[in-house]
Design a protein around this motif. Sequence first.
Motif, PDB file in Angstrom:
ATOM      1  N   THR A 242      -5.157   6.272  -2.129  1.00 50.65           N
ATOM      2  CA  THR A 242      -5.365   7.372  -1.209  1.00 50.65           C
ATOM      3  C   THR A 242      -7.022   7.273  -1.082  1.00 50.65           C
ATOM      4  O   THR A 242      -7.648   7.550   0.106  1.00 50.65           O
ATOM      5  N   ASN A 243      -7.755   7.411  -2.237  1.00 49.67           N
ATOM      6  CA  ASN A 243      -9.271   7.599  -2.201  1.00 49.67           C
ATOM      7  C   ASN A 243      -9.881   6.460  -2.644  1.00 49.67           C
ATOM      8  O   ASN A 243     -11.299   6.459  -2.902  1.00 49.67           O
ATOM      9  N   ILE A 244      -9.251   5.239  -2.744  1.00 48.88           N
ATOM     10  CA  ILE A 244     -10.078   4.084  -3.189  1.00 48.88           C
ATOM     11  C   ILE A 244      -9.747   2.921  -2.492  1.00 48.88           C
ATOM     12  O   ILE A 244      -8.706   2.558  -1.771  1.00 48.88           O
ATOM     13  N   ILE A 258      -0.159 -12.173  -6.927  1.00 51.91           N
ATOM     14  CA  ILE A 258      -1.308 -10.887  -6.488  1.00 51.91           C
ATOM     15  C   ILE A 258      -1.724 -11.066  -5.096  1.00 51.91           C
ATOM     16  O   ILE A 258      -1.370 -10.130  -4.263  1.00 51.91           O
ATOM     17  N   GLU A 259      -1.752 -12.470  -4.662  1.00 52.75           N
ATOM     18  CA  GLU A 259      -1.900 -12.898  -3.342  1.00 52.75           C
ATOM     19  C   GLU A 259      -0.542 -12.625  -2.405  1.00 52.75           C
ATOM     20  O   GLU A 259      -0.936 -11.884  -1.329  1.00 52.75           O
ATOM     21  N   ALA A 260       0.321 -12.827  -2.836  1.00 58.02           N
ATOM     22  CA  ALA A 260       1.653 -12.462  -2.300  1.00 58.02           C
ATOM     23  C   ALA A 260       1.857 -10.852  -2.084  1.00 58.02           C
ATOM     24  O   ALA A 260       2.097 -10.502  -0.767  1.00 58.02           O
ATOM     25  N   TYR A 261       1.595 -10.212  -2.933  1.00 59.94           N
ATOM     26  CA  TYR A 261       1.557  -8.909  -3.147  1.00 59.94           C
ATOM     27  C   TYR A 261       0.697  -8.338  -1.783  1.00 59.94           C
ATOM     28  O   TYR A 261       1.135  -7.472  -1.040  1.00 59.94           O
ATOM     29  N   ILE A 262      -0.506  -8.745  -1.903  1.00 58.52           N
ATOM     30  CA  ILE A 262      -1.447  -8.434  -0.885  1.00 58.52           C
ATOM     31  C   ILE A 262      -0.877  -8.753   0.311  1.00 58.52           C
ATOM     32  O   ILE A 262      -1.096  -7.827   1.288  1.00 58.52           O
ATOM     33  N   SER A 263      -0.308  -9.983   0.718  1.00 52.69           N
ATOM     34  CA  SER A 263      -0.097 -10.222   1.945  1.00 52.69           C
ATOM     35  C   SER A 263       1.317  -9.292   2.433  1.00 52.69           C
ATOM     36  O   SER A 263       1.255  -8.879   3.800  1.00 52.69           O
ATOM     37  N   LEU A 268      -2.358  -1.321   1.998  1.00 55.38           N
ATOM     38  CA  LEU A 268      -3.106  -1.263   1.113  1.00 55.38           C
ATOM     39  C   LEU A 268      -4.250  -1.626   1.053  1.00 55.38           C
ATOM     40  O   LEU A 268      -4.370  -2.770   1.612  1.00 55.38           O
ATOM     41  N   SER A 269      -5.280  -0.652   0.501  1.00 58.52           N
ATOM     42  CA  SER A 269      -6.741  -1.121   0.494  1.00 58.52           C
ATOM     43  C   SER A 269      -6.773  -2.094  -0.865  1.00 58.52           C
ATOM     44  O   SER A 269      -7.700  -2.015  -1.769  1.00 58.52           O
ATOM     45  N   ILE A 270      -6.419  -3.332  -0.767  1.00 59.64           N
ATOM     46  CA  ILE A 270      -6.679  -4.365  -1.791  1.00 59.64           C
ATOM     47  C   ILE A 270      -7.088  -5.540  -1.206  1.00 59.64           C
ATOM     48  O   ILE A 270      -6.444  -5.966  -0.279  1.00 59.64           O
ATOM     49  N   PHE A 271      -8.101  -6.185  -1.860  1.00 56.63           N
ATOM     50  CA  PHE A 271      -8.713  -7.285  -1.364  1.00 56.63           C
ATOM     51  C   PHE A 271      -9.115  -8.335  -2.470  1.00 56.63           C
ATOM     52  O   PHE A 271      -9.530  -7.851  -3.635  1.00 56.63           O
TER      53      PHE A 271
END
Length: 387
Positions: A242-244, A258-263, A268-271
């Motif tokens: 929410t805030n990050i 991790i890459e698959a989850y982000i894809s 979500l704000s994951i980079f």
Amino acid sequence: MKTICILTSYFPPETGAASNRIAHMAHGLTKQGYNVTVITPLPNYPTGKVFKPFKGRFKHTSIENNITIHRLWIYASNSKNKIKRLIAMLSYSFSLVWFFLFNKLPHKIIIQSPPLLVAFTCMLFLRKSKHKLILNVSDLWPIAGLELGTFKKNLSYHILEKIEHYNYKKADLILGQSNEILSHITSIQAKKETILYRNYPDFEPPKIDKKHVSKGKIKIVYAGLLGHAQGIYKLCQKLDYTNIEFHIYGMGAEQQKIEAYISKHKELSIFYHGGVSREELHVALKTYDLTIIPLLNRIYGSVPSKIFEYARLGLPMIYFGGGEGETVIKKYALGWIAESGNYNHLNRVINSISLSQINSNVKSDIQKQALTHFDFKQQLKKLSKAL
């Protein structure tokens, strides 16, 4: 000239805390007037494959920054298969024995542990020599393996315990990176000479940018190994975004997950930024508000070296690993503590932090603590006297 040899399983150009730690020690000892030799495997970590410039070699010797480096053959593997991992350790042990038979070693030898079996090989084959054997213990095995779920308390575990105790018995001096490690060792070898040798970094501290003002979401960064022990894949799943924003640097066994989850979760704000050099990372870290130091499970004796590195950079921390690391964070006011393994508490801690609390004065105070209390040069002088 004083001479010393360092036997290690990790060394640059490999990346990670283990190789950085030994490289700092080696370079520091040269500045203390030592002629330093390093014996290490052909570089292969964390990929599990020997790096291209060294492929097809049985041995490679070079002189880098006045340090003689012998890189020996290893059956490289980062497989989760225990048999393959054992073969990899035994292959390096075989190379070490071969090296010991045909090469003269300096009187003083620093032996890195873990890996436990590699340290055992060194202790076993050098025990009757007139060398001074210094065991550098950065993690407690097999206890750490038990806490990580890698081992079970069976016959194999008890054999590893006997090997661990043998290593302590044969060492003339033991360096431990935490008070918990030293307490454990002295409970086994009460009269053994020990030194607290933290994993302090040695680089020029950057100036804190007093004009920089963060806006929008809090930018949290993790940089390091993406392995099971760190639990970054689970962290990606459990964080409240929410805030990050959550930024990730590094490589390791969980990278593909991790890459698959982000894809799959682009909302979500994951980079993920991949693996970068230490110098590039230090530049990048200046752009973030907070860093997180997680451990999937509390590991007895573990104090992540990231604590000391980030403090020198002036980067506030959220510590999420329990144990002695918590004590260090609290004692020197380096950031926030979240209860180990409690992701709800972690999110509550994060949501309680405002950007106004992460200002240049706070960062300057953290850096001052590092420069005062985590001084690599002073620690090295203490080690040099003990050697």
